[in-house]
Design an enzyme around this catalytic site. Structure first.
Site, PDB file in Angstrom:
ATOM      1  N   CYS A 100       0.804  -1.222   0.000  1.00 40.12           N
ATOM      2  CA  CYS A 100       0.000   0.000   0.000  1.00 40.12           C
ATOM      3  C   CYS A 100       0.837   1.272   0.000  1.00 40.12           C
ATOM      4  O   CYS A 100       1.256   1.730  -1.047  1.00 40.12           O
ATOM      5  CB  CYS A 100      -0.970  -0.002   1.190  1.00 40.12           C
ATOM      6  SG  CYS A 100      -2.257   1.250   1.050  1.00 40.12           S
ATOM      7  N   ARG A 137     -12.726   5.344  -3.325  1.00 44.07           N
ATOM      8  CA  ARG A 137     -11.523   4.569  -3.056  1.00 44.07           C
ATOM      9  C   ARG A 137     -11.552   3.243  -3.805  1.00 44.07           C
ATOM     10  O   ARG A 137     -12.617   2.733  -4.163  1.00 44.07           O
ATOM     11  CB  ARG A 137     -11.392   4.298  -1.550  1.00 44.07           C
ATOM     12  CG  ARG A 137     -11.177   5.537  -0.722  1.00 44.07           C
ATOM     13  CD  ARG A 137     -11.066   5.196   0.757  1.00 44.07           C
ATOM     14  NE  ARG A 137      -9.892   4.397   1.053  1.00 44.07           N
ATOM     15  CZ  ARG A 137      -8.674   4.894   1.213  1.00 44.07           C
ATOM     16  NH1 ARG A 137      -8.463   6.195   1.106  1.00 44.07           N
ATOM     17  NH2 ARG A 137      -7.644   4.107   1.495  1.00 44.07           N
ATOM     18  N   HIS A 212      -3.616  -6.031   0.832  1.00 48.88           N
ATOM     19  CA  HIS A 212      -3.561  -6.244   2.276  1.00 48.88           C
ATOM     20  C   HIS A 212      -4.054  -7.665   2.550  1.00 48.88           C
ATOM     21  O   HIS A 212      -3.907  -8.549   1.724  1.00 48.88           O
ATOM     22  CB  HIS A 212      -4.461  -5.237   2.994  1.00 48.88           C
ATOM     23  CG  HIS A 212      -4.012  -3.824   2.846  1.00 48.88           C
ATOM     24  ND1 HIS A 212      -2.933  -3.318   3.525  1.00 48.88           N
ATOM     25  CD2 HIS A 212      -4.509  -2.804   2.109  1.00 48.88           C
ATOM     26  CE1 HIS A 212      -2.785  -2.030   3.232  1.00 48.88           C
ATOM     27  NE2 HIS A 212      -3.715  -1.698   2.365  1.00 48.88           N
TER      28      HIS A 212
END
Length: 272
Positions: A100, A137, A212
């Site tokens: 990330c 997002r 993730h």
């Protein structure tokens, strides 16, 4: 050479500032999988109190995600001799996984939704830009096929099948790659930017990804690749890892793929 005589030092990048979305699980996974095989493991925080010598001493580097403010603090601290040490480690093949915010740290720059451009280390030929506060997002489950040629082949050699990664993405920034190889091709999800079908980047032995989950508990064969690569580089011997029972992790992967209605040809298993 007996495993009890071998040591791995894991460098954890800014653990108090860059541990968003449970990325500490990647550190724990590498640590435990090495210890279960009898290797001695140290976990060292690479943060504001660290020196360039501390960075040079590690065998594996793990970096997680961060909010924009924390990432700016990190990118302003990782300068000078410390930045040179990080470049030297990656250029010389030290394996690592960067999730990330960490790929943005290694890239050329990151433009947040608010505030000025933050310069990165320029190790990876990529740029990341947040389109603005009102932009949706990139968030949700993620499945990618590893397409970085050398990594894909080495993972296939370890597992006996084509490697696919399962994860979860949650990022506002959009990343565009320059002359750096993508880590993989998006099978499910959005990836680097939701447009070109790429996800992450791979350079030398550095894995950069928006995945993730955390990534390594869901894909333990990648943790084994990091461990094996680090040991071979450090000790200059052809070290192979003993197998572990990954049945639970593989069941979890299968359950997630079934939930997402993603069918993979011969998905990777851990049989190192």
């Amino acid at each position: 050479m007996s495993s009890e005589n071998l040591e791995l030092i894991i460098g954890w990048l800014y653990p108090t500032l860059m541990s968003t979305y449970g990325d500490r699980g990647n550190v724990i996974t590498i640590q435990r999988r090495a210890q279960w095989r009898g290797y001695n493991v140290q976990v060292v925080a690479l943060d504001q109190n660290s020196t360039d010598a501390d960075i040079q001493a590690v065998d594996i580097i793990v970096g997680g995600g961060a909010q924009d403010r924390q990432q700016e603090i990190v990118m302003r601290d990782l300068q000078g001799a410390k930045a040179d040490a990080m470049r030297d480690k990656i250029e010389n093949g030290t394996p690592g996984v960067f999730t990330c915010g960490s790929p943005q740290l290694l890239g050329k720059y990151y433009e947040p939704a608010l505030g000025q451009r933050i310069e990165g280390l320029g190790i990876l030929d990529l740029v990341s830009v947040h389109p603005g506060e009102n932009t949706q997002r990139c968030i949700g489950n993620l499945v990618i096929e590893v397409t970085a040629s050398r990594l894909a082949q080495e993972l296939e050699d370890m597992t006996g099948s084509k490697p696919y990664l399962v994860g979860f993405e949650n990022h506002g920034g959009r990343t565009k790659l320059g002359k750096v190889e993508a880590l993989g091709r998006v099978v499910y999800g959005l990836g680097n930017n939701g447009e070109d079908g790429t996800e992450g980047a791979f350079y030398q032995n550095a894995i950069a990804t928006y995945s993730h989950g955390p990534l390594l508990p869901k894909n333990p064969f990648v943790a084994d690749w990091l461990i094996q690569t680090a040991l071979r580089l450090k000790y200059q011997e052809h070290i192979s890892l003993s197998p572990l029972d990954d049945s639970l992790a593989l069941q979890a992967r299968s359950a997630m793929l079934h939930r997402l209605k993603v069918s993979l040809p011969n998905p990777a298993i851990a049989k190192v």
